[in-house]
Design a protein around this motif. Sequence first.
Motif, mmCIF file in Angstrom:
data_model
loop_
_atom_site.group_PDB
_atom_site.id
_atom_site.type_symbol
_atom_site.label_atom_id
_atom_site.label_comp_id
_atom_site.label_asym_id
_atom_site.label_seq_id
_atom_site.Cartn_x
_atom_site.Cartn_y
_atom_site.Cartn_z
ATOM 1 N N ARG A 373 0.820 -1.208 0.000
ATOM 2 C CA ARG A 373 0.000 0.000 0.000
ATOM 3 C C ARG A 373 0.860 1.268 0.000
ATOM 4 O O ARG A 373 0.508 2.255 -0.641
ATOM 5 C CB ARG A 373 -0.916 -0.027 1.232
ATOM 6 C CG ARG A 373 -1.855 1.167 1.336
ATOM 7 C CD ARG A 373 -2.776 1.024 2.532
ATOM 8 N NE ARG A 373 -3.659 -0.119 2.369
ATOM 9 C CZ ARG A 373 -4.851 -0.072 1.744
ATOM 10 N NH1 ARG A 373 -5.265 1.064 1.229
ATOM 11 N NH2 ARG A 373 -5.595 -1.149 1.656
ATOM 12 N N TYR A 374 1.983 1.236 0.761
ATOM 13 C CA TYR A 374 2.717 2.484 0.976
ATOM 14 C C TYR A 374 4.075 2.550 0.281
ATOM 15 O O TYR A 374 4.651 3.645 0.162
ATOM 16 C CB TYR A 374 2.939 2.704 2.482
ATOM 17 C CG TYR A 374 1.650 2.900 3.231
ATOM 18 C CD1 TYR A 374 0.951 4.096 3.155
ATOM 19 C CD2 TYR A 374 1.126 1.877 4.026
ATOM 20 C CE1 TYR A 374 -0.236 4.281 3.843
ATOM 21 C CE2 TYR A 374 -0.066 2.042 4.714
ATOM 22 C CZ TYR A 374 -0.741 3.237 4.619
ATOM 23 O OH TYR A 374 -1.922 3.420 5.281
ATOM 24 N N ALA A 375 4.643 1.411 -0.175
ATOM 25 C CA ALA A 375 5.984 1.458 -0.779
ATOM 26 C C ALA A 375 5.966 2.146 -2.139
ATOM 27 O O ALA A 375 6.923 2.830 -2.522
ATOM 28 C CB ALA A 375 6.555 0.041 -0.895
ATOM 29 N N GLY A 376 4.905 1.943 -2.891
ATOM 30 C CA GLY A 376 4.813 2.590 -4.206
ATOM 31 C C GLY A 376 5.240 1.662 -5.323
ATOM 32 O O GLY A 376 5.991 0.706 -5.130
ATOM 33 N N ARG A 377 4.755 1.955 -6.507
ATOM 34 C CA ARG A 377 5.057 1.125 -7.675
ATOM 35 C C ARG A 377 6.549 1.187 -7.997
ATOM 36 O O ARG A 377 7.208 2.209 -7.849
ATOM 37 C CB ARG A 377 4.234 1.587 -8.884
ATOM 38 C CG ARG A 377 2.720 1.514 -8.645
ATOM 39 C CD ARG A 377 1.945 1.934 -9.875
ATOM 40 N NE ARG A 377 2.098 0.968 -10.958
ATOM 41 C CZ ARG A 377 1.373 -0.149 -11.083
ATOM 42 N NH1 ARG A 377 0.430 -0.415 -10.184
ATOM 43 N NH2 ARG A 377 1.567 -0.962 -12.098
ATOM 44 N N GLY A 378 7.054 0.040 -8.471
ATOM 45 C CA GLY A 378 8.468 -0.059 -8.800
ATOM 46 C C GLY A 378 9.360 -0.277 -7.599
ATOM 47 O O GLY A 378 10.588 -0.282 -7.736
ATOM 48 N N SER A 379 8.770 -0.497 -6.415
ATOM 49 C CA SER A 379 9.565 -0.677 -5.193
ATOM 50 C C SER A 379 10.033 -2.123 -5.046
ATOM 51 O O SER A 379 9.553 -3.041 -5.728
ATOM 52 C CB SER A 379 8.760 -0.266 -3.960
ATOM 53 O OG SER A 379 8.397 1.094 -4.035
ATOM 54 N N LEU A 380 10.946 -2.302 -4.127
ATOM 55 C CA LEU A 380 11.492 -3.616 -3.797
ATOM 56 C C LEU A 380 11.116 -3.952 -2.360
ATOM 57 O O LEU A 380 11.337 -3.141 -1.454
ATOM 58 C CB LEU A 380 13.019 -3.614 -3.963
ATOM 59 C CG LEU A 380 13.751 -4.910 -3.602
ATOM 60 C CD1 LEU A 380 13.403 -6.009 -4.594
ATOM 61 C CD2 LEU A 380 15.265 -4.666 -3.596
#
Length: 466
Positions: A373-380
Amino acid sequence: MSQPLRWHNGRQSLRRRLLTTLLVPLTALLLLNSLITYIGALIYANHVHDVSLVDDTLTLVQMMATKSPDGQVAPQAKFLLEYEPEGRNYFSVFSAKHGLIAGHAALKPPGGLFTDGMAPQLYDIQIENHAMRAASIQMPNPREAGDQLEVTVAETLRDRHLEARQILLLSIPAQALLIIAAFLLVWLGVNTSLRQLEPLTKQLANREHDLAPIGDADVPVEILPLTRTIDGLFARLRAMLALHERFIADAAHQLRTPLAGLSVHAERARSTSDQATIQDALDHIQRLILRANRTSSQLLALTRAQTAGHDAGDTQLLDLATLIPELVGQRVHEALAADIDLGYEGPAGPLLIEGDCHRLQEMLDNLIDNGLRYAGRGSLMTVSLDREGDGICLAVEDNGPGVPPAWIERLGERFFRVPGSEEQGSGLGLAIVQRIAEWHNARVRYKSASNTSGLRVEIVFPQYTQ
């Protein structure tokens, strides 16, 4: 007077059980005391009769020495020596040279009886199937020098046993009265003691919704374990009721906004014929329904996580090195859909803990949901396991925007959301993680991710030891 401890439907009361438990030993004590009294009376009767028997023997010796010139016993003396109302007694006089001089031939002292001079000797003997007690004495023959006489007097044991029974019969009424008096005192004591429970019973009966502790004041020591157990039950009930009240308050608080939004957008859809406006209202309604559904699910999860203690059978031996990769694999497709690279790192060996598989899955799902929910798209995002001293560390780390240091300490509070966050959430995910970790006796740590600006959540479980 009420009988608060008496069971109905034919069940035995505590009062009756106490009295029965005391009456049986008292009855056994009466029988044992009667036996001891009889044995003591018999010993006393034997002593008295032995003394009398020795006196009769010495009297016969004196008669033989002074009043029997021919060594014979006078008929009157013979009658007195052998008289007994229910049978007869016996006497005998044996000469070392001439054998039986007078009396009964079967009443001869056994050989080796006289070892200490002229002292009378007492012994038991059987004559004509009668058990008898005899006293024998040696004396010089006053009529013939160099001759020894053995004088013996014997009597049956009937009088001894009769006197012992008489003493017993005389003592039984007194003993019975003593036992009855003791029983009455016990009855009075039991009734008086049980009455001390009546105030406690009335106090509990008069309670309606009061779950306050009973306390130890004015409670008998013997009842303290019961009252403390009841206080423990009251404490668990208070905690359960508080949990229910909190759930209702949380549900009302969290569902108020979605329900209000549903009402607003439903009214929008009803008040217009514009299809675009209606479609937009329906889209908002669908999102609000999903939000309300997630919120209610998380409230239920939080309530389950807050249940106290481990009951028998709640935990089992789990290998996190096998369980966690399997649970992470179930969320890979969702991570791909959110354009997040979800991976796992951990040792190959077994990492054993005692826990609940379903609670652990719920905890990990909330950690992963928080990252998605909070890391964001393209995150690891990486889920890892490692040993840490005597524990096992489960960590979920992402390289998203993270949490400012000022707010990290508040993570895990119910309904707390980091200020400025654009994502809609209930603020319950990490609270659920916190409660499930506490249920497993684990520690939760919130940190900034290593070498990135993301968030790292660590849960350290106690390792299973045999």
